[in-house]
Structure formats: C-alpha cells, structure tokens
Design a protein around this motif. Sequence first.
Motif, PDB file in Angstrom:
ATOM      1  N   LYS A  22       0.829  -1.208   0.000  1.00 62.56           N
ATOM      2  CA  LYS A  22       0.000   0.000   0.000  1.00 62.56           C
ATOM      3  C   LYS A  22       0.864   1.259   0.000  1.00 62.56           C
ATOM      4  O   LYS A  22       0.532   2.251  -0.658  1.00 62.56           O
ATOM      5  CB  LYS A  22      -0.912   0.020   1.234  1.00 62.56           C
ATOM      6  N   ARG A  23       1.965   1.216   0.748  1.00 62.55           N
ATOM      7  CA  ARG A  23       2.809   2.388   0.873  1.00 62.55           C
ATOM      8  C   ARG A  23       3.623   2.634  -0.400  1.00 62.55           C
ATOM      9  O   ARG A  23       3.844   3.777  -0.796  1.00 62.55           O
ATOM     10  CB  ARG A  23       3.754   2.214   2.067  1.00 62.55           C
ATOM     11  N   GLU A  24       4.030   1.566  -1.062  1.00 59.35           N
ATOM     12  CA  GLU A  24       4.964   1.707  -2.181  1.00 59.35           C
ATOM     13  C   GLU A  24       4.313   1.731  -3.570  1.00 59.35           C
ATOM     14  O   GLU A  24       4.869   2.294  -4.505  1.00 59.35           O
ATOM     15  CB  GLU A  24       5.981   0.547  -2.146  1.00 59.35           C
ATOM     16  N   LEU A  25       3.117   1.125  -3.693  1.00 60.02           N
ATOM     17  CA  LEU A  25       2.497   1.003  -5.022  1.00 60.02           C
ATOM     18  C   LEU A  25       1.371   2.016  -5.219  1.00 60.02           C
ATOM     19  O   LEU A  25       1.022   2.767  -4.311  1.00 60.02           O
ATOM     20  CB  LEU A  25       1.967  -0.420  -5.227  1.00 60.02           C
ATOM     21  N   ASP A  26       0.804   1.962  -6.411  1.00 57.80           N
ATOM     22  CA  ASP A  26      -0.311   2.843  -6.781  1.00 57.80           C
ATOM     23  C   ASP A  26      -1.435   2.714  -5.752  1.00 57.80           C
ATOM     24  O   ASP A  26      -1.812   1.606  -5.343  1.00 57.80           O
ATOM     25  CB  ASP A  26      -0.816   2.429  -8.177  1.00 57.80           C
ATOM     26  N   SER A  27      -1.999   3.867  -5.392  1.00 59.99           N
ATOM     27  CA  SER A  27      -3.053   3.861  -4.365  1.00 59.99           C
ATOM     28  C   SER A  27      -4.356   3.246  -4.874  1.00 59.99           C
ATOM     29  O   SER A  27      -5.203   2.846  -4.086  1.00 59.99           O
ATOM     30  CB  SER A  27      -3.324   5.294  -3.871  1.00 59.99           C
ATOM     31  N   ASP A  28      -4.536   3.168  -6.215  1.00 56.63           N
ATOM     32  CA  ASP A  28      -5.786   2.651  -6.766  1.00 56.63           C
ATOM     33  C   ASP A  28      -5.726   1.129  -6.898  1.00 56.63           C
ATOM     34  O   ASP A  28      -5.971   0.561  -7.964  1.00 56.63           O
ATOM     35  CB  ASP A  28      -6.043   3.293  -8.139  1.00 56.63           C
ATOM     36  N   ILE A  29      -5.414   0.476  -5.785  1.00 58.35           N
ATOM     37  CA  ILE A  29      -5.372  -0.987  -5.731  1.00 58.35           C
ATOM     38  C   ILE A  29      -6.139  -1.445  -4.508  1.00 58.35           C
ATOM     39  O   ILE A  29      -5.995  -0.888  -3.413  1.00 58.35           O
ATOM     40  CB  ILE A  29      -3.908  -1.513  -5.650  1.00 58.35           C
ATOM     41  N   CYS A  30      -6.950  -2.476  -4.696  1.00 56.52           N
ATOM     42  CA  CYS A  30      -7.722  -3.045  -3.581  1.00 56.52           C
ATOM     43  C   CYS A  30      -6.984  -4.281  -3.067  1.00 56.52           C
ATOM     44  O   CYS A  30      -6.588  -5.162  -3.845  1.00 56.52           O
ATOM     45  CB  CYS A  30      -9.129  -3.420  -4.066  1.00 56.52           C
ATOM     46  N   TYR A  31      -6.792  -4.347  -1.756  1.00 56.94           N
ATOM     47  CA  TYR A  31      -6.086  -5.467  -1.153  1.00 56.94           C
ATOM     48  C   TYR A  31      -7.061  -6.352  -0.377  1.00 56.94           C
ATOM     49  O   TYR A  31      -7.875  -5.858   0.414  1.00 56.94           O
ATOM     50  CB  TYR A  31      -4.976  -4.970  -0.219  1.00 56.94           C
ATOM     51  N   LEU A  32      -6.989  -7.664  -0.613  1.00 59.00           N
ATOM     52  CA  LEU A  32      -7.819  -8.650   0.080  1.00 59.00           C
ATOM     53  C   LEU A  32      -6.907  -9.527   0.930  1.00 59.00           C
ATOM     54  O   LEU A  32      -5.781  -9.836   0.525  1.00 59.00           O
ATOM     55  CB  LEU A  32      -8.574  -9.515  -0.934  1.00 59.00           C
ATOM     56  N   GLU A  33      -7.407  -9.961   2.093  1.00 60.69           N
ATOM     57  CA  GLU A  33      -6.595 -10.791   2.986  1.00 60.69           C
ATOM     58  C   GLU A  33      -7.321 -12.075   3.323  1.00 60.69           C
ATOM     59  O   GLU A  33      -8.539 -12.092   3.518  1.00 60.69           O
ATOM     60  CB  GLU A  33      -6.291 -10.037   4.286  1.00 60.69           C
ATOM     61  N   ALA A  34      -6.532 -13.182   3.391  1.00 62.35           N
ATOM     62  CA  ALA A  34      -7.088 -14.484   3.780  1.00 62.35           C
ATOM     63  C   ALA A  34      -6.091 -15.170   4.689  1.00 62.35           C
ATOM     64  O   ALA A  34      -4.881 -15.142   4.431  1.00 62.35           O
ATOM     65  CB  ALA A  34      -7.362 -15.327   2.549  1.00 62.35           C
ATOM     66  N   VAL A 113       8.754  -5.566  -3.623  1.00 57.07           N
ATOM     67  CA  VAL A 113       7.906  -4.465  -4.104  1.00 57.07           C
ATOM     68  C   VAL A 113       8.121  -4.232  -5.595  1.00 57.07           C
ATOM     69  O   VAL A 113       7.157  -4.044  -6.360  1.00 57.07           O
ATOM     70  CB  VAL A 113       8.190  -3.172  -3.307  1.00 57.07           C
ATOM     71  N   SER A 114       9.367  -4.252  -6.034  1.00 59.58           N
ATOM     72  CA  SER A 114       9.664  -4.041  -7.464  1.00 59.58           C
ATOM     73  C   SER A 114       9.042  -5.145  -8.322  1.00 59.58           C
ATOM     74  O   SER A 114       8.497  -4.880  -9.407  1.00 59.58           O
ATOM     75  CB  SER A 114      11.179  -4.022  -7.685  1.00 59.58           C
ATOM     76  N   MET A 115       9.126  -6.391  -7.816  1.00 61.07           N
ATOM     77  CA  MET A 115       8.580  -7.524  -8.569  1.00 61.07           C
ATOM     78  C   MET A 115       7.049  -7.401  -8.701  1.00 61.07           C
ATOM     79  O   MET A 115       6.500  -7.503  -9.792  1.00 61.07           O
ATOM     80  CB  MET A 115       8.920  -8.826  -7.845  1.00 61.07           C
TER      81      MET A 115
END
Length: 525
Positions: A22-34, A113-115
């Motif tokens: 979240k800190r390093e990539l584009d803010s327009d990304i939704c993150y899901l957790e399992a 993060v780069s990958m």
Amino acid sequence: MFKILVADDEDVIRKGIVTILKRELDSDICYLEAENGIEAHKLCKEHLPQIVITDIRMPFCDGLNLIKNIRENGYSPTFIILSGYADFEYAKSAITLGVKEYVLKPIKKQEFVSMVGAYVKSLTNEKHRIDEKLVRESENRKVTENVKQKLLRYLLDCPDSEEAKKYLSELYDLGIRFNENLLLSAMIQYQVTEENREFIDFAVKNIVDEVLTEDVSGNFLISVQYESGRIAAIFEGIKRESMLSLVKHELGKINSLIRKYLFVEVFTGVGDVVYGSMLLYKSFNLAAEALNFKLYRTGSNVQLFSDIPVSIKNEEEDLGRLIHPLENIRIAEIINVFEKLITLPPSIQSLSAVEKSYAQLIKTVDRQLNKYNSTGMKNIVQPVPFYELWSFLQMKQEIIRYLNQVYEIACQAKIDVSNKKLVVDVLQYVRENAAGDINLNIVAEKFGRTPAYMSALFKKGTGMGFNEYITNIRMNMAKQMLEDTGIPISEVSGLCGYLNPKYFSVAFKNVFGMSPAAYRQNSLQ
C-alpha cells in the motif's frame, strides 16, 4: 479496480505485506486478505483478483492446492508463492502449476515491491490492450452490421435486377447468402411514442431475433430495421403453405410478447412467397400492403396478403371540387367521401381506394397552398403517412386537423392587407370564445367598431357571414367531441355554445346530414 489477494496464516506477515505494498504502489489498488486456503479460494471466486500472493503452507488447504483448485475453475490470476522452505520439489510443483514467482521468506522488501509492481504494470497494460481491442472489434461489428442493414433495405426496395445483383454480391461478402429457395418477407409495425422512442426499436428487434432464431432457425434468415417503428423479417423454405403457416404462428407469438412487455399496438403484414432473391422486393411490397389492412381491425394482428379478400375496383371520388378554393373548403363533405370508402367491404381494392384518396387529398391541398402567399404555410403540420395510421378514426382526425389548419391559413391569406391584422385578431377572439355567449355586437364592442362595420369587414375578410362562421366553428368542435370522447350529447351541446340540445341536433343534422347520435355511432366503427 486492480485487486491483490494476500493469503498467509501468520497475521504479522500478511498484514506487513499489505502495508508495504500500500505504501509503495499505486493507491488505486484493492487489497484482500485471507488467513487460510479455504478463505483465499472463496475470495478468489467472489472478487477475481489479478494477483494472488500466497504462503505455500496454510491450514485446511495449502498454497499449491489453492492454485490447483482456482485453475480448475477456469480462472488464472498471476500467482506468487511465499515459502520459508527452500525446497526444490515445492518449486518444481509450483512451476508446473504456472506460478510466476517463488519467493523465500524472509522477504527482501525492495526486491519484492519491485517484482509485484512490475506485474501490476504489466497486467494493467495488458488489460488496456485487451479493452482497446474489444472496443475496436465492437465498433467494427457495429459498422459491419449497419452496412448489412443498409444493403438489406436497398435490396427490399429494389425492383431493378442488375442493381439487386450488386447488393446481393456485397451482402455475400459480408456473410449473408440467400439460397435460391422460396423466400418470404414480413413487416412488423409497432407504435413509437415520445416515452419509448429511445429504446423501442432495440427492444422489439431483440424480441424478433430471439424468437425467430430459437423457434424457426432453419427458415429464418435475417431481420432488418427498415426504419423506426418497422422491422422486416426474411424467411426461406421449400413449401409455400407450410412456410405461411409457420411464419403466421411465430409472428403472432412475437406480437403477443411485444404487447405484453412493451405495452404498444403492434401489427404484422406478411407478403406472398416468391422464388429467388431477385424477387424478394415483390414479397416485401405485398407485406407492406397487408400491413395497411390493420385499419380494418379484423381481429387478428397478423395479416397474410394471400388471405385479403378481392373485390371489383372502386371508382375514385374527385376531391378537388371540395377543396378549391381553400377558403371555402368543405370539410364535412370530404369526411363523408371517406366514410363511404371506409364502409365498403374490406378488400385489396377497398383499401387501395382509401389510400389513394388520402394521398390525392394531401397532394391536391398542397398544390392549392402553393397559390397562397402566407408566412403561416410553413407552420402547417402535415397528416401522418398512410402506413402510420392505426385506425380509420385516426385517419379522419388527421384529415380534419389538417384541413382546419389549411382553412385558417387560407382565410388569413385572402384578407386585404390594410385590414389583415384586425381581422386576424377578430377571428382569433371569435374562435376562443365561440363556445360562450358571443354575438356580433359583443365582438364590435370588443374591438371598438360598429356592428355594421364589423359585419362588412368579417364578410370581406372570410367570405362568410358572422353567424355562418360561428356555426362552422361550433360544428367542428361538436364533431371532435363526438369522435374523441364519451361526453353525453346533451353536454356536447352546451360545451359547443348551444343551450338547447334539440336546436343543437337540428343544426348538426343540417350541416352533416345526420344526427349527433348517428355521427358518434359511425365514428366508432
């Protein structure tokens, strides 16, 4: 929105990965957790993330089984495996399952993060490329479909064999081929209103294509949006009678669906069977003739041309004598001419006589209008085309509306220039107050003239006396109410300015040759 699923049973690692990304990539990304494989599988089915980052060892369902189950469902996101075990067998299994990356814990933050960022960029670019391709393909399909529809309309309207060959060749190149079998054309007409104008053509064509493709796919060739409110359908077959029977049944079903779901009037005309595509225009023309038979209201909403009765040819009335000059136009007599034609037994010839008389009336009036020099001419609303009429009552209403406009404009155009504005104002005042207590003295006082002056001016400007003009207006009002409403005749009398119903009936009969009750009865037929 781009989605990334992170699946790991260790909260610290899972939430740490999400926080870093979240800190390093584009803010327009939704993150899901399992926190386990079963939950991850459920989230994949519901949200379809583009990237799945999963631990290889989790409770209930490990990472490799998760990947296998997801792929078996036909869904292929980009998989990144996390593992604390530098185990070659795991890596080999992951590769066979199409895993893109195998990352060992502890994770090197910057490399990770780069990958992930590279995959996000690559997948986003690929999605844009696919979207643009789909848009281009969709636009190309629309253009192709529009060309097909245009060529089919040309073909249906084309009696010239050489020109028809050209259209058939171009249609062949677009994938439409007519076998040299028996062909049949039908025309479906439905009401277009201000409320449904935006969607009605699309909705009807969908119903037509769905029913015919599903029920008569072997006989149905194609539908054509001939114009707004009218769709043509083309069929082929090997036996005339079976074709007509099948088509009539299926088109009846389509009409019922249109009425049920779109709440509009609908009627279908079916032409006759012809052999070969070069004669398709003949079947189409006969379908258009059968379509006009809707005016007779025979009870069926599908009319085969071959089922229409035939009679002797009817003599045409000379409407010109009732029109010239326009300021003396005899509207009631014109309507009576059409009444006689309407009451003839339904047949091809009877329908043709009505249609020709309707066209002749409009043509003759238009020719007469050219002789008048009035700015009001351009404001005259023409009658609707004959094929757009849904009943004989509507036809009479169109004629009366049109001729009343013509009469008013013609009268104004004949008025002397020096008195024109005054007479126009007087006529407007009289029309607006004709149903009330009005006489020549009232009108003279209103405009500051003597009754004698006003009478002479009125006669000179309109060609009629004041009382005759008032009677004409009131009778036209009476006709309109008798045709269009269920108002009792005694009330119609009062609304038209006649306090005595008996006097009203006598006056009406003197003008129209029948009582108000008889006129209303005829108008309902």
